[in-house]
Design a protein around this motif. Sequence first.
Motif, short mmCIF file in Angstrom:
data_model
loop_
_atom_site.label_atom_id
_atom_site.label_comp_id
_atom_site.label_asym_id
_atom_site.label_seq_id
_atom_site.Cartn_x
_atom_site.Cartn_y
_atom_site.Cartn_z
N LEU A 35 -11.98 -8.76 -2.83
CA LEU A 35 -11.44 -9.24 -1.56
C LEU A 35 -10.02 -9.81 -1.74
O LEU A 35 -9.14 -9.58 -0.91
CB LEU A 35 -12.36 -10.28 -0.93
CG LEU A 35 -13.67 -9.74 -0.37
CD1 LEU A 35 -14.59 -10.90 0.03
CD2 LEU A 35 -13.42 -8.81 0.80
N ALA A 36 -9.82 -10.53 -2.82
CA ALA A 36 -8.48 -11.08 -3.09
C ALA A 36 -7.48 -9.96 -3.37
O ALA A 36 -6.32 -10.04 -2.96
CB ALA A 36 -8.54 -12.07 -4.26
N ILE A 37 -7.93 -8.91 -4.05
CA ILE A 37 -7.06 -7.74 -4.27
C ILE A 37 -6.65 -7.15 -2.93
O ILE A 37 -5.48 -6.80 -2.71
CB ILE A 37 -7.76 -6.68 -5.14
CG1 ILE A 37 -7.88 -7.18 -6.58
CG2 ILE A 37 -7.00 -5.35 -5.10
CD1 ILE A 37 -8.80 -6.35 -7.45
N ALA A 38 -7.60 -7.05 -2.02
CA ALA A 38 -7.30 -6.51 -0.69
C ALA A 38 -6.25 -7.36 0.02
O ALA A 38 -5.34 -6.82 0.67
CB ALA A 38 -8.57 -6.41 0.14
N VAL A 39 -6.34 -8.67 -0.10
CA VAL A 39 -5.37 -9.55 0.54
C VAL A 39 -3.99 -9.39 -0.11
O VAL A 39 -2.98 -9.29 0.58
CB VAL A 39 -5.83 -11.02 0.50
CG1 VAL A 39 -4.74 -11.96 0.98
CG2 VAL A 39 -7.10 -11.20 1.32
N VAL A 40 -3.95 -9.34 -1.44
CA VAL A 40 -2.68 -9.17 -2.14
C VAL A 40 -2.03 -7.85 -1.75
O VAL A 40 -0.86 -7.80 -1.36
CB VAL A 40 -2.86 -9.24 -3.68
CG1 VAL A 40 -1.63 -8.72 -4.40
CG2 VAL A 40 -3.16 -10.65 -4.11
N VAL A 41 -2.79 -6.79 -1.84
CA VAL A 41 -2.23 -5.47 -1.55
C VAL A 41 -1.88 -5.34 -0.07
O VAL A 41 -0.84 -4.79 0.28
CB VAL A 41 -3.19 -4.35 -2.02
CG1 VAL A 41 -2.71 -2.99 -1.57
CG2 VAL A 41 -3.30 -4.38 -3.54
N GLY A 42 -2.70 -5.89 0.81
CA GLY A 42 -2.39 -5.85 2.23
C GLY A 42 -1.11 -6.61 2.55
O GLY A 42 -0.24 -6.12 3.28
N SER A 43 -0.98 -7.79 1.97
CA SER A 43 0.24 -8.59 2.19
C SER A 43 1.47 -7.89 1.62
O SER A 43 2.52 -7.84 2.25
CB SER A 43 0.09 -9.96 1.53
OG SER A 43 -0.99 -10.66 2.10
N ALA A 44 1.32 -7.37 0.41
CA ALA A 44 2.43 -6.65 -0.22
C ALA A 44 2.78 -5.40 0.57
O ALA A 44 3.95 -5.09 0.78
CB ALA A 44 2.08 -6.29 -1.66
N LEU A 45 1.77 -4.69 1.05
CA LEU A 45 1.99 -3.46 1.80
C LEU A 45 2.81 -3.72 3.06
O LEU A 45 3.82 -3.05 3.31
CB LEU A 45 0.65 -2.81 2.15
CG LEU A 45 0.70 -1.47 2.84
CD1 LEU A 45 1.30 -0.42 1.92
CD2 LEU A 45 -0.69 -1.05 3.27
N VAL A 46 2.39 -4.70 3.84
CA VAL A 46 3.11 -5.01 5.08
C VAL A 46 4.54 -5.47 4.76
O VAL A 46 5.50 -5.00 5.38
CB VAL A 46 2.36 -6.07 5.91
CG1 VAL A 46 3.20 -6.53 7.09
CG2 VAL A 46 1.03 -5.52 6.40
N SER A 47 4.68 -6.37 3.80
CA SER A 47 6.01 -6.88 3.45
C SER A 47 6.91 -5.77 2.93
O SER A 47 8.07 -5.64 3.36
CB SER A 47 5.90 -7.99 2.40
OG SER A 47 5.18 -9.08 2.91
N GLU A 48 6.40 -4.99 2.01
CA GLU A 48 7.22 -3.94 1.39
C GLU A 48 7.56 -2.83 2.38
O GLU A 48 8.67 -2.31 2.38
CB GLU A 48 6.54 -3.37 0.14
CG GLU A 48 6.21 -4.38 -0.93
CD GLU A 48 7.38 -5.25 -1.37
OE1 GLU A 48 8.54 -4.81 -1.27
OE2 GLU A 48 7.14 -6.39 -1.81
#
Length: 154
Positions: A35-48
């Motif tokens: 779940l934490a991976i999903a949050v990291v990748v989701g946050s990075a995806l939107v930002s990037e």
Amino acid sequence: MNVQSFGDWLYATPISSTFRETSWIIPTVQSIHILAIAVVVGSALVSELRLASVLANDEPAGKVVRRYLPWLWRALVVLLLSGVMLIVAEPARTLGNTVFWAKMALVLFAFAATVMLRRPLLRDDAPPAAKAVSWLLLAVWIAVIFCGRFIAYT
């Protein structure tokens, strides 16, 4: 003390035994880790994707980064804590695994790049190379995911 000796010592500790022998601990920690991976990748995806001018072009890049960076940092802390618990539970599975160390190097690179390259965005200054760096960081996070999955198979 080498990595193998440390792993053997860690495996024999009472806390490692408790983590392995309590049936719900490892699956729960793995679920939290994912779940934490999903949050990291989701946050990075939107930002990037915003920095690459693919998403949310109607908002300043700095505003988007400021919105998602706290989520990324908190999730990275959860990843660190849950990852340490998984290593303590099964040190031989990770500490002697080259793919694990590749994943750690990629995470450290992504962390350092995010800290150094996103700081100007917190002041709404998008550096000229932001677009290229965005695609690079997305590729790094994807590589982290693949490495994480392959740890179980190597």
